[in-house]
Design a protein around this motif. Sequence first.
Motif, PDB file in Angstrom:
ATOM      1  N   LYS A 180      56.911  36.925 -44.920  1.00  0.00           N
ATOM      2  CA  LYS A 180      56.237  35.995 -44.006  1.00  0.00           C
ATOM      3  C   LYS A 180      55.026  36.648 -43.355  1.00  0.00           C
ATOM      4  O   LYS A 180      53.959  36.057 -43.233  1.00  0.00           O
ATOM      5  N   LYS A 181      55.239  37.903 -42.899  1.00  0.00           N
ATOM      6  CA  LYS A 181      54.138  38.640 -42.270  1.00  0.00           C
ATOM      7  C   LYS A 181      53.011  38.900 -43.276  1.00  0.00           C
ATOM      8  O   LYS A 181      51.837  38.826 -42.947  1.00  0.00           O
ATOM      9  N   GLU A 182      53.411  39.221 -44.507  1.00  0.00           N
ATOM     10  CA  GLU A 182      52.424  39.492 -45.549  1.00  0.00           C
ATOM     11  C   GLU A 182      51.608  38.238 -45.864  1.00  0.00           C
ATOM     12  O   GLU A 182      50.397  38.297 -46.043  1.00  0.00           O
ATOM     13  N   LEU A 183      52.309  37.078 -45.886  1.00  0.00           N
ATOM     14  CA  LEU A 183      51.620  35.820 -46.175  1.00  0.00           C
ATOM     15  C   LEU A 183      50.615  35.459 -45.092  1.00  0.00           C
ATOM     16  O   LEU A 183      49.574  34.864 -45.361  1.00  0.00           O
ATOM     17  N   LYS A 184      50.943  35.833 -43.847  1.00  0.00           N
ATOM     18  CA  LYS A 184      50.019  35.553 -42.748  1.00  0.00           C
ATOM     19  C   LYS A 184      48.722  36.329 -42.903  1.00  0.00           C
ATOM     20  O   LYS A 184      47.655  35.896 -42.475  1.00  0.00           O
ATOM     21  N   LYS A 185      48.838  37.505 -43.514  1.00  0.00           N
ATOM     22  CA  LYS A 185      47.650  38.329 -43.735  1.00  0.00           C
ATOM     23  C   LYS A 185      46.782  37.786 -44.860  1.00  0.00           C
ATOM     24  O   LYS A 185      45.592  38.047 -44.941  1.00  0.00           O
ATOM     25  N   ARG A 186      47.421  37.045 -45.777  1.00  0.00           N
ATOM     26  CA  ARG A 186      46.703  36.564 -46.953  1.00  0.00           C
ATOM     27  C   ARG A 186      45.687  35.493 -46.570  1.00  0.00           C
ATOM     28  O   ARG A 186      45.859  34.727 -45.627  1.00  0.00           O
ATOM     29  N   LYS A 187      44.644  35.437 -47.362  1.00  0.00           N
ATOM     30  CA  LYS A 187      43.614  34.426 -47.129  1.00  0.00           C
ATOM     31  C   LYS A 187      44.152  33.035 -47.474  1.00  0.00           C
ATOM     32  O   LYS A 187      44.897  32.871 -48.430  1.00  0.00           O
ATOM     33  N   LYS A 188      43.721  32.078 -46.702  1.00  0.00           N
ATOM     34  CA  LYS A 188      44.053  30.693 -47.018  1.00  0.00           C
ATOM     35  C   LYS A 188      42.951  30.064 -47.866  1.00  0.00           C
ATOM     36  O   LYS A 188      43.135  29.024 -48.482  1.00  0.00           O
ATOM     37  N   TYR A 189      41.781  30.712 -47.854  1.00  0.00           N
ATOM     38  CA  TYR A 189      40.673  30.223 -48.665  1.00  0.00           C
ATOM     39  C   TYR A 189      39.806  31.411 -49.032  1.00  0.00           C
ATOM     40  O   TYR A 189      39.554  32.298 -48.214  1.00  0.00           O
ATOM     41  N   GLY A 190      39.351  31.459 -50.250  1.00  0.00           N
ATOM     42  CA  GLY A 190      38.466  32.539 -50.657  1.00  0.00           C
ATOM     43  C   GLY A 190      38.931  33.202 -51.932  1.00  0.00           C
ATOM     44  O   GLY A 190      39.847  32.729 -52.615  1.00  0.00           O
ATOM     45  N   LEU A 191      38.302  34.308 -52.251  1.00  0.00           N
ATOM     46  CA  LEU A 191      38.573  35.022 -53.492  1.00  0.00           C
ATOM     47  C   LEU A 191      39.700  36.030 -53.270  1.00  0.00           C
ATOM     48  O   LEU A 191      39.622  36.886 -52.389  1.00  0.00           O
ATOM     49  N   VAL A 192      40.749  35.920 -54.064  1.00  0.00           N
ATOM     50  CA  VAL A 192      41.889  36.824 -53.962  1.00  0.00           C
ATOM     51  C   VAL A 192      42.076  37.515 -55.308  1.00  0.00           C
ATOM     52  O   VAL A 192      42.101  36.864 -56.346  1.00  0.00           O
ATOM     53  N   TRP A 193      42.158  38.852 -55.275  1.00  0.00           N
ATOM     54  CA  TRP A 193      42.405  39.577 -56.516  1.00  0.00           C
ATOM     55  C   TRP A 193      43.177  40.844 -56.207  1.00  0.00           C
ATOM     56  O   TRP A 193      43.271  41.267 -55.061  1.00  0.00           O
ATOM     57  N   GLU A 194      43.722  41.452 -57.230  1.00  0.00           N
ATOM     58  CA  GLU A 194      44.450  42.707 -57.081  1.00  0.00           C
ATOM     59  C   GLU A 194      43.420  43.825 -57.011  1.00  0.00           C
ATOM     60  O   GLU A 194      42.781  44.152 -58.003  1.00  0.00           O
ATOM     61  N   ASP A 195      43.250  44.381 -55.822  1.00  0.00           N
ATOM     62  CA  ASP A 195      42.215  45.401 -55.618  1.00  0.00           C
ATOM     63  C   ASP A 195      42.689  46.717 -56.224  1.00  0.00           C
ATOM     64  O   ASP A 195      43.480  47.447 -55.636  1.00  0.00           O
ATOM     65  N   LYS A 196      42.218  46.978 -57.443  1.00  0.00           N
ATOM     66  CA  LYS A 196      42.663  48.153 -58.180  1.00  0.00           C
ATOM     67  C   LYS A 196      42.020  49.421 -57.617  1.00  0.00           C
ATOM     68  O   LYS A 196      40.816  49.476 -57.426  1.00  0.00           O
ATOM     69  N   GLY A 223      29.666  35.139 -56.882  1.00  0.00           N
ATOM     70  CA  GLY A 223      29.232  34.288 -55.775  1.00  0.00           C
ATOM     71  C   GLY A 223      30.219  34.297 -54.625  1.00  0.00           C
ATOM     72  O   GLY A 223      29.845  34.417 -53.456  1.00  0.00           O
ATOM     73  N   CYS A 224      31.523  34.189 -54.952  1.00  0.00           N
ATOM     74  CA  CYS A 224      32.561  34.226 -53.912  1.00  0.00           C
ATOM     75  C   CYS A 224      32.597  35.590 -53.224  1.00  0.00           C
ATOM     76  O   CYS A 224      32.773  35.675 -52.006  1.00  0.00           O
ATOM     77  N   LEU A 225      32.429  36.662 -54.003  1.00  0.00           N
ATOM     78  CA  LEU A 225      32.447  38.005 -53.433  1.00  0.00           C
ATOM     79  C   LEU A 225      31.282  38.200 -52.471  1.00  0.00           C
ATOM     80  O   LEU A 225      31.454  38.756 -51.372  1.00  0.00           O
ATOM     81  N   LEU A 226      30.105  37.736 -52.837  1.00  0.00           N
ATOM     82  CA  LEU A 226      28.938  37.868 -51.959  1.00  0.00           C
ATOM     83  C   LEU A 226      29.139  37.075 -50.665  1.00  0.00           C
ATOM     84  O   LEU A 226      28.773  37.537 -49.580  1.00  0.00           O
ATOM     85  N   GLU A 227      29.723  35.892 -50.768  1.00  0.00           N
ATOM     86  CA  GLU A 227      29.988  35.096 -49.565  1.00  0.00           C
ATOM     87  C   GLU A 227      30.957  35.825 -48.631  1.00  0.00           C
ATOM     88  O   GLU A 227      30.842  35.739 -47.415  1.00  0.00           O
ATOM     89  N   GLU A 228      31.890  36.540 -49.219  1.00  0.00           N
ATOM     90  CA  GLU A 228      32.883  37.261 -48.425  1.00  0.00           C
ATOM     91  C   GLU A 228      32.290  38.493 -47.752  1.00  0.00           C
ATOM     92  O   GLU A 228      32.590  38.793 -46.594  1.00  0.00           O
ATOM     93  N   LEU A 229      31.433  39.219 -48.482  1.00  0.00           N
ATOM     94  CA  LEU A 229      30.891  40.476 -47.962  1.00  0.00           C
ATOM     95  C   LEU A 229      29.664  40.280 -47.092  1.00  0.00           C
ATOM     96  O   LEU A 229      29.377  41.105 -46.227  1.00  0.00           O
TER      97      LEU A 229
END
Length: 563
Positions: free
Chosen positions: A21-37, A159-165
Motif C-alpha cells: 500500500k505504501k509502495e503504491l502511494k509512492k507510484r505515479k498516478k500519471y506519467g511515464l513508469v519504467w524499471e530504472d535499470k 516526450g514523456c521523459l522530457l515533460e517529467e524532467l
Amino acid sequence: MADKNLQSEIEKLKAEIERLKKELKKRKKYGLVWEDKPEDVAVICKEKLPVLKEVKRKEIITDKEKPVNLLIEGDNYHALSVLNYTHAKKVDVIYIDPPYNTGAKDWKYNNNYVDINDAWRHSKWLSMMKNRLLLAKNLLKPDGVLICAIDENELWRLGCLLEELFVGREIHLITIVHNPRGIQGKNFSYTNEFAFFVFKKGVKVIGERKIRKEEIRWRNLRDNGGGSLRTDARNCFYPIIIKNNKIVDFGDVADENFHPKTQTEKKNNFYYVWPIDRNGIERKWRYARQSIESVKHLLRVRKVKDRYEIEIGKDFGVVRTVWQDSRYDANEYGTKLVHALVPNAHFDFPKSVYNVYDCLAPIISHRKNALVLDYFAGSGTTAHAVMMLNKEDEGNRTFILCTNNENGIAEEICYPRIKSVIKGNKKYLDITGIKANLKYFKTDFVDAEPTDKNKIKLTKQATEMLCIKEGTFNLVQDKGSFKIFKSCLSADRNSKHYTGIIFDQSAIPEFKRAIKDIKGRFSVYIFSLGDETFEDEFKDIKQKVKLSPIPEVILRVYRRIFK
C-alpha cells in the motif's frame, strides 16, 4: 502449533499488504513508469571520481586570439559530471542526437549491445537518457535551449521523459525531412525524423530562420492597393538613387508641391527612382525615409526597359514546425560530407550539417560568444555547424563535444573531421577552412574515499578541470608548488584573467611575490584538507582575487550529483 504458524503467516501477509500500500502511494498516478535499470557508469562514481587528462599531441591552435573548443573522449556520463563543476549554468544550447534505440545494436548498456530482442530495451534506454539529461539540465543558462533529435522508435517515450524532467518548460516538436527517398517500413516509408526544443517559458529564444537566396520571395518596394498613395504617408515619397545597377543612396522626402516628371530620372551617372507606378500614379514606398536604410541589405535593383524597379526580399522568416530542404538530406550532406572530410571513415547515419546548423542558427545567430554542448558527438557535425556560424559573421562561438571511442569514433572520425574542417577541403571550400582552436581530453578517475591521500591526489589531477572552468589554458609559470595560467586575449580583453593553483599552502608567500606585478584578475585555488580559503593571507593583494579551496569545491559538486 499449527494455529501459531497460521497466525504468523497471516501477520506476515498483513505486513506485506501494508508495505505494498505504501509502495503504491509512492507510484505515479500519471506519467511515464519504467524499471530504472542501474547503470555501471553511474554506479562507479560512488567509488571513483571522474577527472580530465589532456592529450597534448592532439591540440590544435590556429589563432591564439580565439577561444578554445573542447573534445572530451570517454563515457558522456563521466564527462557531464565534470562539466557540472566546470560549466554549471554556462551553456547556451545543448544539441544531442542520441541512439535511436532501433534494436539494431547501435548502442551499449553496461558493456552489452542492446538489440531488438532485449526485454528491457526501452527501460535501459530511458535510464540512460534520464541519467544524462539530469546532469545536462544543470549546465543550461536560464535562457538556454535543449535540442534533442529522435525518430519514431522512442519519440513518445522521450516526450514523456522530457515533460517529467523539465517541468514548467516549453517543449516543442519539430518535424525534419532528412531522407526524401524514404526508409521502407512495414506500412509506411519514413522520410522524416524529429527534434524536441526545450526552453524556459515566457522567454524569447527562437529567432528567425535564414532563407537561402534562391528561395527569397521578392516583391516591389512600391506599395499598392488601399492606403498606398503618396498622400497616405508623406515620409514615404523620396528617391532611391542608383549607380551601376546598385543602390548607392536615398534622397530626401520630396516637397509636397514637387512632382517628378518620370518614375526613373537620370542625373549624370545616377538614376533617381520614385515610387510611381506604370500609370503615372504617385504612390509611396513601403518604408519611411527614416527607416529605409535599415533594410537596404534586403533590397535589389531590377531593370525593366526604360525604368528601374526596386524590390525587397526578406532573407529571414519565422521558424516553422515542419522543415523541408534538400540540404537536410543525410546522405548528401551527412555521409558523403564525412567521407570527403575523413576518407575511409565509417559512421552510420551522420546528420546533415545543414540540419544541425538550422537547429542552432535561430538561437545563437545573435549570440556571437555562445557555448554549444553535444554529449553524443558522433562524427562531430555539431562542431562543424558551430564553426560555419563563426565563419559567416566572425563570431567567437565555442563547442564542447563528448563522445566515447567505441570503434574509434573519437580518434578516427570526430577528431579528424574537426581537423579537416579547420584545415580546409577543396570539395567543400565554402564550409571548411575555418580557423579554430581545439583541446582534446580523456576522462580518468581518482578514488572517491575521502582520505587525505585521495584529496591530495584529486587536487593534483584537477589542473585541467580548473583551467577548463576558468578558460585559462596558457601556462605562465610552473613552480611545482604552484602554477599560473592565463586566458586568451579575445575571450577577456577588458581585464586579463589568470588562474593560480597552489598545491602547498606554504607556497602562498612565493605565489604572492610571483603575481605582484601582474595586472589582471585572479581565480586562486589553494589545496586544503578542509574548506579554508586563506582570505587573511591575501588581504594585501592589489589585484581582484577570488579564492577557493580544492578539492572541496569539486567534491561539493560531486556529492550533490552522486548522492
